[in-house]
Design an enzyme around this catalytic site. Structure first.
Site, PDB file in Angstrom:
ATOM      1  N   GLU A 107     -61.517 -78.367  -8.779  1.00  0.00           N
ATOM      2  CA  GLU A 107     -61.697 -78.407 -10.487  1.00  0.00           C
ATOM      3  C   GLU A 107     -60.014 -78.975 -10.868  1.00  0.00           C
ATOM      4  O   GLU A 107     -59.257 -78.249 -10.422  1.00  0.00           O
ATOM      5  CB  GLU A 107     -61.874 -77.264 -10.520  1.00  0.00           C
TER       6      GLU A 107
ATOM      7  N   HIS B 180     -66.810 -75.162 -15.961  1.00  0.00           N
ATOM      8  CA  HIS B 180     -66.451 -74.646 -15.189  1.00  0.00           C
ATOM      9  C   HIS B 180     -66.453 -73.131 -16.947  1.00  0.00           C
ATOM     10  O   HIS B 180     -65.405 -72.239 -16.688  1.00  0.00           O
ATOM     11  CB  HIS B 180     -64.723 -73.694 -14.588  1.00  0.00           C
TER      12      HIS B 180
END
Length: 526
Positions: free
Chosen positions: A260, A278
């Site tokens: 990420e 997220h």
């Protein structure tokens, strides 16, 4: 005044909480690693979210750092072993965003079941593809929960409310807890075979990394749908992609990814995959909750010694801290005392708590006993890393508790075993807060620990005390207190002398040469 750095975006209310609790605070968001490394030595505490990486290099520069607080659950961005080795407490806030994350998992499950994102995009594009999007009901389906802790338990509760059948795999889930929350506890293989939906709610560890790999996915029911709002890395993404393309997995809803930010991914653009960036903890309520909690926890630790939601040491509530404080001092003194007496390789330590001491939260007391015990034997030992050091060196640690009173209302006894025998020391509190020694190696003796002490084991013969006093006097060493103990007349005796200065090696050699001396050891306490 303790000083804290906030290096990631937190609610402004967190700054107010620090100031209200008497903690100085700086807010410096977006620091590069070198910039953080250059200033971290100024701070006692560090409050972070997920952007700041607390690496081994950062911790090495954090010479005054005592605590790192993560506003949120995951601490993948903190090197916990390195923090532990340096005596830095690592805390998180596991409950502040639990409901938010659980609700997101339920929302993702609905979106996946009814193909809402694809249907939404189609409708916005001016199409009316009513027959294209044929979803499935959640009612009556089997939900497999991998990791049934705080968040997993909330997801299970919400799913039961939707009339789903919930099965759970979690090695730490007790049968009693499973019955209490209404789930069936199963093994992973059983879950994979039975579940219509699988949702993951476990931390990313060596044991859980890739828990859904190609082999595991092959064991799932055809048409299974998978939700991951926990941690990227729990699913092997290449294997998931292959299973979706093969038609074995009907779809996946992913809030987290192995790397990420995930701005490009092989699964992106696949209508069978629902993806969010997220967002599990991204609600106004959750952001506020975790920011306030981390500020409260760091401030309570730095000001009062309270330890809450720590990942590398026992917790101590704000209510417990004042009551434990004199016991912490006693425990450290006893550990340090026996640590300076032992001869040989340390094999084990048994800590006995009696009377009022047995009613306390003894985990932090045991940690500080180990700190005191190991401190004279090695450098850089603290109550955070002492239990880890003991485990690494295969030192067996045992605790026993007896709530019945003996000769004292409260008592702590430490018995250490080495390859050459055993040593023990026992202490109590006078007046509720004044540590006192009451027994050394089963010899009754009452003494207060002072910075400089001389421990002498001798034969109980007339004239010895005078000779010892004269020897100290001739060396211009002033005696503060003199404590004696023996098991029987003429038997082995102990002499514990508090002096006003350090006993040097030459004087210690002279004392050891005195008739009747079996052993003489200098003891020092900070």
């Amino acid at each position: 005044m303790p000083k804290v750095l906030i290096s990631d975006s937190l609610s402004p209310r967190a700054v107010e909480i620090f100031k209200e609790r008497g903690v100085e605070v700086d807010v410096k968001v977006g620091l590069k690693p070198d910039e953080l490394k250059a200033i971290i030595g100024e701070y006692d505490g560090l409050a972070i979210r997920s952007n700041t990486k607390v690496t081994k290099d950062i911790l090495a520069a954090a010479t005054n750092l005592k605590v790192v607080g993560r506003a949120g659950i995951g601490v993948d961005n903190v090197d916990i072993p390195a923090a532990t080795a340096r005596g830095v407490v690592v805390m998180n806030t596991p409950f502040g965003n639990s409901i938010t994350t659980a609700e997101h998992a339920i929302a993702m499950m609905f979106a996946l079941a009814r193909e809402i994102p694809a249907a939404n995009a189609s409708t916005h594009a001016g199409k009316w593809e009513k027959n294209r999007f044929m979803g499935v009901e959640l009612f009556g389906k089997v939900l497999g929960v991998i990791g049934c802790g705080n968040i997993g338990g909330i997801v299970a509760d919400r799913a039961i409310g939707l009339k789903m059948k919930v099965i759970a795999f979690d090695p730490f889930l007790s049968p009693e807890r499973a019955t209490e929350i209404g789930v069936e506890k199963v093994e992973l293989e059983d879950l994979l075979k039975r579940a219509d939906f699988i949702t993951l709610h476990t931390p990313l560890t060596e044991a859980t990394k890739g828990v859904l790999d190609a082999k595991a996915l092959a064991k799932t029911k055809k048409g299974v749908r998978i939700i991951n709002c926990a941690r990227g890395g729990l699913i092997v993404e290449e294997a998931l992609q292959a299973a979706i393309e093969a038609g074995h997995v009907a779809g996946a809803a992913l809030d987290v990814f192995a790397e990420e930010p995930a701005k490009a991914h092989p699964l992106f653009g696949n209508e069978k995959v629902v993806a969010t960036p997220h967002l599990g903890a991204s609600t106004t309520e959750a952001q506020e909750n975790v920011a306030l909690q981390v500020a409260e926890q760091l401030a309570d630790y730095l000001v009062n010694g309270a330890v809450v939601n720590a990942l590398n040491m026992p917790s101590v509530t704000a209510e417990e801290a004042p009551r434990l404080r004199p016991y912490m001092k006693l425990a450290e003194q006893l550990g340090g005392f026996v640590g300076q007496l032992i001869d040989g390789s340390l094999k084990g330590v048994a800590i006995e708590y009696e009377g009022q001491a047995a009613t306390l939260n003894t985990k932090p007391l045991t940690a500080i006993v180990l700190k005191g015990l190991l401190g004279p034997l090695m450098e850089s030992v603290n109550m955070v890393n002492a239990p880890v050091i003991a485990k690494e060196r295969d030192i067996k640690v045992a605790e026993t508790k007896r709530t019945n009173d003996g000769d004292y209302q409260t008592l702590v006894r430490i018995i250490v075993t080495t390859d050459k025998g055993t040593n023990s020391v026992t202490g109590t509190l006078f007046g509720g807060d004044k540590p006192r020694l009451v027994e050394i190696d089963e010899v009754p003796i009452e003494a207060e620990v002072t910075p400089f002490m001389l421990f002498v084991r001798n034969e109980d013969k007339p004239g010895f005390i005078g000779k010892l006093g004269t020897t100290l006097g001739n060396a211009s060493v002033n005696i503060a207190t003199f404590h004696l103990g023996r098991t029987a007349p003429g038997a082995n005796a102990i002499c514990l002398v508090s002096v006003d200065q350090k006993v040097d090696d030459a004087l210690l050699a002279t004392i050891r040469a005195l008739p009747s001396v079996v052993r003489a050891t200098e003891l020092t306490f900070a």
